[in-house]
Design a protein around this motif. Structure first.
Motif, PDB file in Angstrom:
ATOM      1  N   SER A 257       0.814  -1.207   0.000  1.00  0.00           N
ATOM      2  CA  SER A 257       0.000   0.000   0.000  1.00  0.00           C
ATOM      3  C   SER A 257       0.851   1.261   0.000  1.00  0.00           C
ATOM      4  CB  SER A 257      -0.955   0.003   1.190  1.00  0.00           C
ATOM      5  OG  SER A 257      -0.229  -0.001   2.396  1.00  0.00           O
ATOM      6  N   ALA A 258       2.054   1.193   0.572  1.00  0.00           N
ATOM      7  CA  ALA A 258       2.924   2.354   0.615  1.00  0.00           C
ATOM      8  C   ALA A 258       3.309   2.787  -0.797  1.00  0.00           C
ATOM      9  CB  ALA A 258       4.170   2.047   1.445  1.00  0.00           C
ATOM     10  N   ASN A 259       3.589   1.842  -1.681  1.00  0.00           N
ATOM     11  CA  ASN A 259       3.951   2.183  -3.052  1.00  0.00           C
ATOM     12  C   ASN A 259       2.787   2.791  -3.811  1.00  0.00           C
ATOM     13  OD1 ASN A 259       6.548   1.215  -2.716  1.00  0.00           O
ATOM     14  ND2 ASN A 259       5.988  -0.865  -3.313  1.00  0.00           N
TER      15      ASN A 259
ATOM     16  N   ALA B 108      -2.094  -0.011   9.849  1.00  0.00           N
ATOM     17  CA  ALA B 108      -1.518   0.718   8.716  1.00  0.00           C
ATOM     18  C   ALA B 108      -0.511   1.773   9.170  1.00  0.00           C
ATOM     19  CB  ALA B 108      -2.625   1.370   7.891  1.00  0.00           C
ATOM     20  N   ARG B 109      -0.052   1.682  10.406  1.00  0.00           N
ATOM     21  CA  ARG B 109       0.882   2.669  10.958  1.00  0.00           C
ATOM     22  C   ARG B 109       2.103   2.888  10.054  1.00  0.00           C
ATOM     23  NH1 ARG B 109       5.346   3.435  14.149  1.00  0.00           N
ATOM     24  NH2 ARG B 109       5.148   5.016  15.756  1.00  0.00           N
ATOM     25  N   SER B 110       2.583   1.853   9.409  1.00  0.00           N
ATOM     26  CA  SER B 110       3.773   1.983   8.567  1.00  0.00           C
ATOM     27  C   SER B 110       3.542   2.890   7.363  1.00  0.00           C
ATOM     28  CB  SER B 110       4.257   0.608   8.095  1.00  0.00           C
ATOM     29  OG  SER B 110       3.271  -0.001   7.288  1.00  0.00           O
ATOM     30  N   ALA B 111       2.293   3.151   7.008  1.00  0.00           N
ATOM     31  CA  ALA B 111       1.980   4.019   5.873  1.00  0.00           C
ATOM     32  C   ALA B 111       1.953   5.498   6.255  1.00  0.00           C
ATOM     33  CB  ALA B 111       0.642   3.627   5.264  1.00  0.00           C
ATOM     34  N   VAL B 112       2.014   5.809   7.548  1.00  0.00           N
ATOM     35  CA  VAL B 112       1.892   7.199   7.998  1.00  0.00           C
ATOM     36  C   VAL B 112       2.938   8.115   7.358  1.00  0.00           C
ATOM     37  CG1 VAL B 112       1.984   8.734  10.020  1.00  0.00           C
ATOM     38  CG2 VAL B 112       0.678   6.608  10.108  1.00  0.00           C
TER      39      VAL B 112
ATOM     40  N   GLU C  64      -7.343  12.673   6.420  1.00  0.00           N
ATOM     41  CA  GLU C  64      -8.395  11.806   6.944  1.00  0.00           C
ATOM     42  C   GLU C  64      -7.841  10.425   7.291  1.00  0.00           C
ATOM     43  OE1 GLU C  64     -12.794  10.183   5.557  1.00  0.00           O
ATOM     44  OE2 GLU C  64     -11.376  10.824   4.027  1.00  0.00           O
ATOM     45  N   ALA C  65      -7.006   9.868   6.423  1.00  0.00           N
ATOM     46  CA  ALA C  65      -6.456   8.527   6.638  1.00  0.00           C
ATOM     47  C   ALA C  65      -5.577   8.480   7.889  1.00  0.00           C
ATOM     48  CB  ALA C  65      -5.661   8.087   5.413  1.00  0.00           C
ATOM     49  N   ILE C  66      -4.828   9.529   8.140  1.00  0.00           N
ATOM     50  CA  ILE C  66      -3.989   9.559   9.341  1.00  0.00           C
ATOM     51  C   ILE C  66      -4.868   9.457  10.582  1.00  0.00           C
ATOM     52  CG2 ILE C  66      -2.437  10.999  10.733  1.00  0.00           C
ATOM     53  CD1 ILE C  66      -1.279  12.019   8.002  1.00  0.00           C
ATOM     54  N   GLY C  67      -5.955  10.188  10.604  1.00  0.00           N
ATOM     55  CA  GLY C  67      -6.881  10.097  11.732  1.00  0.00           C
ATOM     56  C   GLY C  67      -7.532   8.735  11.834  1.00  0.00           C
ATOM     57  N   ASP C  68      -7.874   8.149  10.692  1.00  0.00           N
ATOM     58  CA  ASP C  68      -8.515   6.833  10.695  1.00  0.00           C
ATOM     59  C   ASP C  68      -7.582   5.748  11.217  1.00  0.00           C
ATOM     60  OD1 ASP C  68     -10.858   7.922   9.737  1.00  0.00           O
ATOM     61  OD2 ASP C  68     -10.511   7.293   7.659  1.00  0.00           O
ATOM     62  N   ILE C  69      -6.292   5.926  11.013  1.00  0.00           N
ATOM     63  CA  ILE C  69      -5.322   4.967  11.554  1.00  0.00           C
ATOM     64  C   ILE C  69      -5.364   5.017  13.077  1.00  0.00           C
ATOM     65  CG2 ILE C  69      -2.852   4.434  11.754  1.00  0.00           C
ATOM     66  CD1 ILE C  69      -2.649   5.293   8.758  1.00  0.00           C
TER      67      ILE C  69
END
Length: 160
Positions: free
Chosen positions: A2-4, A30-34, A54-59
């Motif tokens: 997902s990071a890529n 998904a912390r590694s994607a932050v 939004e995604a950061i908050g959802d994590i």
């Protein structure tokens, strides 16, 4: 993988937007994607900044260490939806989000109602007075919890 997806060049805006939303739905795993979501907070497209905030908050709280310092400057974004989702996300980052309360409160006078509404919710959540922070009432002693309606006949047949 997902990071890529988030940092790939040449991908459409909707592709990156959907990837960031999907990452957020994974939650704390998904912390590694932050770091990559933070990188996208500087994207020229407001929609990308909005969905990455939004995604950061959802994590959730597992994103707080990196997320809070990255989100605070986003409270001054020119786009109201970015400001709104930044405020919401800071409200979802738990105890660490409290560090941003002074900056969040500054937006209580924002010209856009969607931002002011997000401020009210985030302040309540961070102070422990809003929805999602109140404990449900205790079940009275001796009283059974209500049935869900999914099973009948003591589990022998399923409804629906």
């Amino acid at each position: 993988m997902s990071a890529n997806v988030v940092t790939s060049t040449g991908k459409s805006m909707s592709y990156i937007r959907n990837a960031s939303r999907t990452i957020g739905k994974i939650g704390g795993n998904a912390r590694s994607a932050v770091p990559l979501l933070i990188e996208c907070l500087t994207d020229p497209e407001a929609t990308i900044r909005e969905h990455c905030a939004e995604a950061i908050g959802d994590i959730g709280p597992s994103a707080a260490e990196l997320g809070v310092p990255a989100l605070i400057p986003m409270l001054k974004d020119e786009n109201a939806r970015v400001r709104r989702d930044t405020v919401r996300s800071l409200g979802q980052l738990g105890e660490a989000g409290r560090a941003a309360l002074p900056q969040i409160r500054e937006l209580s006078e924002d010209p856009e109602e969607i931002v002011r509404e997000a401020v009210r919710g985030a302040v309540q959540r961070l102070e422990g007075t809003g929805p999602g922070t109140v404990e449900p009432p205790a079940q009275p002693p001796g009283e059974e919890k209500p049935k869900t309606g999914l099973w009948r006949n003591k589990g022998k047949s399923r409804i629906g």
